[in-house]
Design an enzyme around this catalytic site. Structure first.
Site, PDB file in Angstrom:
ATOM      1  N   GLY A  69      41.935  40.272  84.719  1.00  0.00           N
ATOM      2  CA  GLY A  69      40.984  41.260  85.223  1.00  0.00           C
ATOM      3  C   GLY A  69      40.566  42.241  84.138  1.00  0.00           C
ATOM      4  O   GLY A  69      39.397  42.635  84.044  1.00  0.00           O
ATOM      5  N   GLN A 176      41.279  44.136  93.273  1.00  0.00           N
ATOM      6  CA  GLN A 176      42.087  44.324  94.484  1.00  0.00           C
ATOM      7  C   GLN A 176      41.359  43.864  95.748  1.00  0.00           C
ATOM      8  O   GLN A 176      41.987  43.672  96.787  1.00  0.00           O
ATOM      9  CB  GLN A 176      42.468  45.803  94.653  1.00  0.00           C
ATOM     10  CG  GLN A 176      43.361  46.353  93.551  1.00  0.00           C
ATOM     11  CD  GLN A 176      44.772  45.772  93.564  1.00  0.00           C
ATOM     12  OE1 GLN A 176      45.209  45.142  94.535  1.00  0.00           O
ATOM     13  NE2 GLN A 176      45.488  45.965  92.476  1.00  0.00           N
ATOM     14  N   GLY A 197      43.702  36.430  88.946  1.00  0.00           N
ATOM     15  CA  GLY A 197      44.496  35.451  89.688  1.00  0.00           C
ATOM     16  C   GLY A 197      45.765  35.998  90.308  1.00  0.00           C
ATOM     17  O   GLY A 197      46.107  35.690  91.452  1.00  0.00           O
ATOM     18  N   CYS A 322      50.411  50.468  85.847  1.00  0.00           N
ATOM     19  CA  CYS A 322      50.117  50.792  84.451  1.00  0.00           C
ATOM     20  C   CYS A 322      50.470  52.242  84.148  1.00  0.00           C
ATOM     21  O   CYS A 322      50.557  52.628  83.000  1.00  0.00           O
ATOM     22  CB  CYS A 322      48.641  50.564  84.166  1.00  0.00           C
ATOM     23  SG  CYS A 322      48.066  49.016  84.816  1.00  0.00           S
TER      24      CYS A 322
END
Ligand code: PLP
Length: 390
Positions: A69, A176, A197, A322
């Site tokens: 992503g 998302q 994925g 993150c």
């Protein structure tokens, strides 16, 4: 183990793994090869492209495979500024994932004007501010479809139409949202969309970027002719096959599973809100993904909460994975104006189609005690616990 961190990553579906396995072991030929051992893999890549396209309501040729992503987001943003060289303005929001915010901030450092639109207390985008920010200099608008920390969904179709009115390109980070929100990109003004994925029970290290057929595009990763000259690098065959299968399963499960997961999430939310004093749910209740609950507890330290949950075998998160390495408060919670006394006690519980009723029951049973324990270790928390008992 009880896994309630599906917005960070999700368990690979057994059927996905089964379809990938031959391409990790025996079918290792390069799909670009002339000989059959390589080229016979190509139809499986085409099939995967078709499955991804089906899930988002696009044409297969509009799907470019990437490594994740984050790469899709970076590619979309860089491509937009490359193909619109006369425009120097980018619009995004204050609650984007860092995979969007960081490349936008880099462009700001390079001289671009970047506007980050505010959200309100429920996480809703300030549409008026967005409308005023749009101008003939805007090259790109990039908004997240569903927020990874709160699950709040933006009205992407409408936001994309607004961008079109000034001739700007529109990108959405739908990492998302894909597989949880029904999508028909063919009938929308969305130019580019990022997906990944590992958020939908596929493998890690694979993503895709949707680029509308008529949208101008400039490759980000150069050095080979793969993906019809749009993304260089030998195809990650097994992961692409896996992503395709994951998208097929997501499409098949979307409505039924969404309903079941939503009921589980709502039941968990209601029980926690009722049993734990001084809490607040982050994000407008009717605007969220069905699987996400972001709940903050006043005067409860989230690292201690996560540690105690982990000791009980429960995997949760404080927001964006993150951010968990840094001590900063979440930029999403700050943008929503979450009060200071709740800011360090945010818990994100994110469910999936593999989440069971029993797992929800266990979290509902254990979390009230854990919050009380954690509160008892600070003076303000202790006061709160004794006040709520009296
Ligand atoms: N965008 C959003 C909204 C995300 O939640 C994530 C992952 O946390 C990403 C982008 C990055 O995706 P990937 O991990 O595939 O690089």
């Amino acid at each position: 183990m009880i896994y309630m961190d599906n917005n960070a990553t999700s368990r690979i579906d057994d059927d996905v793994l089964a379809e990938m396995e031959p391409y990790l072991r025996d079918e290792y030929g390069n799909p670009s090869a002339v000989y059959a051992f390589g080229s016979r893999v190509r139809p499986r890549l085409d099939e995967a492209r078709q499955r991804v396209a089906m899930l988002i309501g696009a044409q297969p040729q509009e799907v470019i495979f990437t490594s994740c992503g984050t790469e899709s987001d970076n590619t979309a943003i860089q491509s937009a500024v490359d193909v619109m060289p006369s425009r120097r303005h980018i619009i995004t929001s204050r609650v984007e994932h860092l995979a969007v915010l960081e490349p936008c901030r880099r462009l700001r450092a390079a001289g671009y004007r970047v506007t980050e639109i505010d959200v309100d207390g429920e996480g809703r985008l300030d549409i008026e501010q967005y409308s005023e920010a749009l101008d003939e200099d805007t090259a790109l608008v990039s908004f997240v479809w569903a927020n990874n920390e709160t699950g709040v969904i933006f009205p992407i179709t409408k936001l994309a139409e607004m961008a079109k009115s000034v001739g700007a390109l529109f990108h959405t980070d739908a990492v998302q949202a894909v597989g949880k929100v029904p999508m028909e990109l063919g009938n929308s003004s969305v130019d580019m969309l990022s997906l990944s994925g590992h958020k939908l029970h596929g493998p890690k290290g694979i993503g895709a970027l949707y680029v509308r057929r008529e949208t101008p595009y400039s490759p980000f990763i150069a050095g080979g002719h793969q993906e019809r000259n749009r993304r260089a690098g030998t195809e990650n065959t097994a992961a692409i096959v896996g992503l395709g299968k994951a998208c097929e399963l997501a499409a098949a499960n979307l409505s039924v599973e969404n309903e079941r997961v939503r009921r589980l999430r709502d039941r968990m939310q209601e029980a926690l809100v009722g049993r734990i004093p001084a809490n607040r749910v982050n994000g407008g209740l009717n605007l969220r993904l069905p699987n996400t609950l972001s709940i903050a507890f006043k005067h409860a330290e989230e690292d201690a909460l996560l540690g105690a949950l982990s000791d009980e075998g429960i995997c949760a998160s404080s927001g964006s994975a993150c951010n968990s390495e840094t001590l900063d408060s979440s930029h999403v919670m700050l943008a929503m104006g979450v009060p200071a006394e709740y800011l360090n006690g945010v818990l994100r519980l994110s469910l999936s189609r593999f989440t069971t009723d029993d797992e929800v029951d266990e979290v509902v049973e254990k979390l009230p005690r854990i919050v009380e324990q954690v509160r008892s270790s600070s003076i303000l928390g202790q006061e709160l616990v004794s006040n709520s008992r009296s």
